[in-house]
Design a protein around this motif. Structure first.
Motif, mmCIF file in Angstrom:
data_model
loop_
_atom_site.group_PDB
_atom_site.id
_atom_site.type_symbol
_atom_site.label_atom_id
_atom_site.label_comp_id
_atom_site.label_asym_id
_atom_site.label_seq_id
_atom_site.Cartn_x
_atom_site.Cartn_y
_atom_site.Cartn_z
ATOM 1 N N ASP A 117 0.865 -1.178 0.000
ATOM 2 C CA ASP A 117 0.000 0.000 0.000
ATOM 3 C C ASP A 117 0.900 1.226 0.000
ATOM 4 O OD1 ASP A 117 -2.569 -1.169 0.079
ATOM 5 O OD2 ASP A 117 -2.368 -1.536 2.231
ATOM 6 N N ILE A 118 0.777 2.034 -1.035
ATOM 7 C CA ILE A 118 1.521 3.293 -1.099
ATOM 8 C C ILE A 118 0.644 4.358 -0.450
ATOM 9 C CG2 ILE A 118 2.585 5.022 -2.590
ATOM 10 C CD1 ILE A 118 2.802 2.783 -4.732
ATOM 11 N N THR A 119 1.167 4.989 0.582
ATOM 12 C CA THR A 119 0.444 6.098 1.218
ATOM 13 C C THR A 119 1.207 7.380 0.933
ATOM 14 O OG1 THR A 119 1.584 5.724 3.329
ATOM 15 C CG2 THR A 119 -0.581 4.683 3.043
ATOM 16 N N TYR A 120 0.457 8.463 0.782
ATOM 17 C CA TYR A 120 1.072 9.733 0.441
ATOM 18 C C TYR A 120 0.117 10.867 0.785
ATOM 19 C CZ TYR A 120 -1.854 8.954 -3.695
ATOM 20 O OH TYR A 120 -2.906 8.699 -4.532
ATOM 21 N N THR A 121 0.674 12.064 0.812
ATOM 22 C CA THR A 121 -0.117 13.256 1.059
ATOM 23 C C THR A 121 0.032 14.186 -0.131
ATOM 24 O OG1 THR A 121 0.256 13.090 3.438
ATOM 25 C CG2 THR A 121 -0.459 15.240 2.607
ATOM 26 N N VAL A 157 -6.257 22.287 1.001
ATOM 27 C CA VAL A 157 -5.791 21.640 2.243
ATOM 28 C C VAL A 157 -4.990 20.385 1.898
ATOM 29 C CG1 VAL A 157 -7.689 22.493 3.684
ATOM 30 C CG2 VAL A 157 -7.955 20.339 2.438
ATOM 31 N N PRO A 158 -4.069 19.970 2.791
ATOM 32 C CA PRO A 158 -3.367 18.701 2.582
ATOM 33 C C PRO A 158 -4.365 17.543 2.624
ATOM 34 C CG PRO A 158 -2.325 19.990 4.333
ATOM 35 C CD PRO A 158 -3.618 20.658 3.996
ATOM 36 N N TYR A 159 -4.066 16.480 1.876
ATOM 37 C CA TYR A 159 -4.997 15.369 1.787
ATOM 38 C C TYR A 159 -4.228 14.056 1.696
ATOM 39 C CZ TYR A 159 -9.377 13.087 0.540
ATOM 40 O OH TYR A 159 -10.489 12.294 0.531
ATOM 41 N N GLY A 160 -4.466 13.135 2.617
ATOM 42 C CA GLY A 160 -3.790 11.841 2.625
ATOM 43 C C GLY A 160 -4.523 10.834 1.771
ATOM 44 N N MET A 161 -3.746 10.051 1.024
ATOM 45 C CA MET A 161 -4.336 9.047 0.135
ATOM 46 C C MET A 161 -3.570 7.735 0.240
ATOM 47 S SD MET A 161 -5.242 11.392 -3.199
ATOM 48 C CE MET A 161 -6.502 10.299 -3.846
ATOM 49 N N VAL A 167 3.106 16.097 -4.087
ATOM 50 C CA VAL A 167 3.034 14.854 -3.326
ATOM 51 C C VAL A 167 4.182 14.809 -2.324
ATOM 52 C CG1 VAL A 167 3.160 12.345 -3.494
ATOM 53 C CG2 VAL A 167 1.863 13.630 -5.172
ATOM 54 N N THR A 168 3.851 14.493 -1.072
ATOM 55 C CA THR A 168 4.837 14.384 0.001
ATOM 56 C C THR A 168 4.554 13.127 0.815
ATOM 57 O OG1 THR A 168 3.498 15.657 1.574
ATOM 58 C CG2 THR A 168 5.020 16.917 0.190
ATOM 59 N N ASN A 169 5.446 12.828 1.736
ATOM 60 C CA ASN A 169 5.260 11.727 2.696
ATOM 61 C C ASN A 169 4.918 10.404 2.019
ATOM 62 O OD1 ASN A 169 5.614 13.663 4.753
ATOM 63 N ND2 ASN A 169 3.436 14.135 4.725
ATOM 64 N N ILE A 170 5.681 10.022 1.017
ATOM 65 C CA ILE A 170 5.421 8.780 0.285
ATOM 66 C C ILE A 170 6.015 7.598 1.049
ATOM 67 C CG2 ILE A 170 5.753 7.535 -1.889
ATOM 68 C CD1 ILE A 170 6.223 10.353 -3.170
ATOM 69 N N ASN A 171 5.186 6.619 1.336
ATOM 70 C CA ASN A 171 5.609 5.408 2.032
ATOM 71 C C ASN A 171 4.937 4.211 1.389
ATOM 72 O OD1 ASN A 171 7.159 6.501 4.395
ATOM 73 N ND2 ASN A 171 5.222 7.563 4.702
ATOM 74 N N ALA A 172 5.502 3.034 1.622
ATOM 75 C CA ALA A 172 4.897 1.792 1.144
ATOM 76 C C ALA A 172 4.970 0.757 2.252
ATOM 77 C CB ALA A 172 5.597 1.286 -0.107
ATOM 78 N N ALA A 173 3.873 0.062 2.462
ATOM 79 C CA ALA A 173 3.804 -0.967 3.491
ATOM 80 C C ALA A 173 3.384 -2.285 2.862
ATOM 81 C CB ALA A 173 2.814 -0.562 4.576
ATOM 82 N N GLU A 182 10.652 -0.360 -4.865
ATOM 83 C CA GLU A 182 10.411 -0.124 -6.284
ATOM 84 C C GLU A 182 9.060 0.559 -6.500
ATOM 85 O OE1 GLU A 182 10.995 0.415 -10.190
ATOM 86 O OE2 GLU A 182 12.483 -0.067 -8.665
ATOM 87 N N ALA A 183 8.079 0.223 -5.671
ATOM 88 C CA ALA A 183 6.778 0.884 -5.752
ATOM 89 C C ALA A 183 6.928 2.375 -5.447
ATOM 90 C CB ALA A 183 5.791 0.233 -4.783
ATOM 91 N N ILE A 184 7.698 2.690 -4.416
ATOM 92 C CA ILE A 184 7.939 4.098 -4.059
ATOM 93 C C ILE A 184 8.669 4.806 -5.203
ATOM 94 C CG2 ILE A 184 9.259 5.641 -2.548
ATOM 95 C CD1 ILE A 184 8.612 3.670 -0.252
ATOM 96 N N SER A 185 9.682 4.152 -5.758
ATOM 97 C CA SER A 185 10.449 4.746 -6.856
ATOM 98 C C SER A 185 9.552 5.050 -8.060
ATOM 99 C CB SER A 185 11.581 3.794 -7.259
ATOM 100 O OG SER A 185 12.290 4.304 -8.354
ATOM 101 N N ALA A 186 8.726 4.085 -8.454
ATOM 102 C CA ALA A 186 7.829 4.288 -9.602
ATOM 103 C C ALA A 186 6.820 5.396 -9.308
ATOM 104 C CB ALA A 186 7.107 2.988 -9.943
ATOM 105 N N PHE A 187 6.312 5.420 -8.081
ATOM 106 C CA PHE A 187 5.337 6.444 -7.711
ATOM 107 C C PHE A 187 5.967 7.834 -7.738
ATOM 108 C CE2 PHE A 187 2.679 8.996 -4.946
ATOM 109 C CZ PHE A 187 1.422 8.663 -5.397
ATOM 110 N N LYS A 188 7.200 7.943 -7.211
ATOM 111 C CA LYS A 188 7.896 9.240 -7.239
ATOM 112 C C LYS A 188 8.128 9.705 -8.670
ATOM 113 C CE LYS A 188 10.295 9.144 -2.800
ATOM 114 N NZ LYS A 188 11.614 9.062 -2.134
ATOM 115 N N LYS A 189 8.563 8.778 -9.543
ATOM 116 C CA LYS A 189 8.792 9.139 -10.955
ATOM 117 C C LYS A 189 7.489 9.592 -11.619
ATOM 118 C CE LYS A 189 12.643 5.970 -11.561
ATOM 119 N NZ LYS A 189 13.031 4.653 -12.121
#
Length: 125
Positions: free
Chosen positions: A62-66, A112-116, A73-79, A88-95
């Motif tokens: 699960d990629i979470t981000y704000t 406003v900031p929004y978490g997804m 897009v900030t605060n990108i994480n993967a669990a 690799e999921a984080i890398s592809a999402f950042k690109k």
């Protein structure tokens, strides 16, 4: 060990709203919509970096981000249970979000900031 190709890069790549954040009038939107983001992440994911055992044919994260009030897009994480897959999921999402400005979420007419959250599942043979 020979690296195997992913059979389905886009399975279950779908942004989901984080229910823990404040109620908004409008949600954050990726330019071109959810499908554009889903397709971009899938095309940028390098499955050749993923190694897996016979017992692990399907991988999930699960990629979470704000999306901040400026549409960045900030605060990108993967669990998930595979660190390499998560990385690799984080890398592809950042690109997929390089030089991209989202339409920010709004509450009472103010950005406003929004978490997804975006689940990512891939099958390997």
């Amino acid at each position: 060990m020979e690296k195997e190709k992913s059979t389905d890069k886009s399975s279950e790549i779908q942004p989901k709203i984080d229910s823990n954040l404040q109620t908004t009038t409008t949600v954050a939107e990726y330019p071109g919509g959810e499908n554009e983001l889903r397709n971009k992440v899938a095309s940028l994911f390098d499955a050749s970096k993923i190694t897996h055992g016979k017992e692990q044919k399907m991988m999930k994260t699960d990629i979470t981000y704000t999306v901040d009030e400026n549409g960045r897009v900030t605060n990108i994480n993967a669990a998930g249970n595979n660190k390499t897959f998560n990385d690799e999921a984080i890398s592809a999402f950042k690109k997929a979000n390089e030089n991209v400005v989202w339409k920010p979420a709004e509450k009472d007419g103010k950005a406003v900031p929004y978490g997804m959250k975006m689940p990512l599942t891939m099958s390997f043979e």
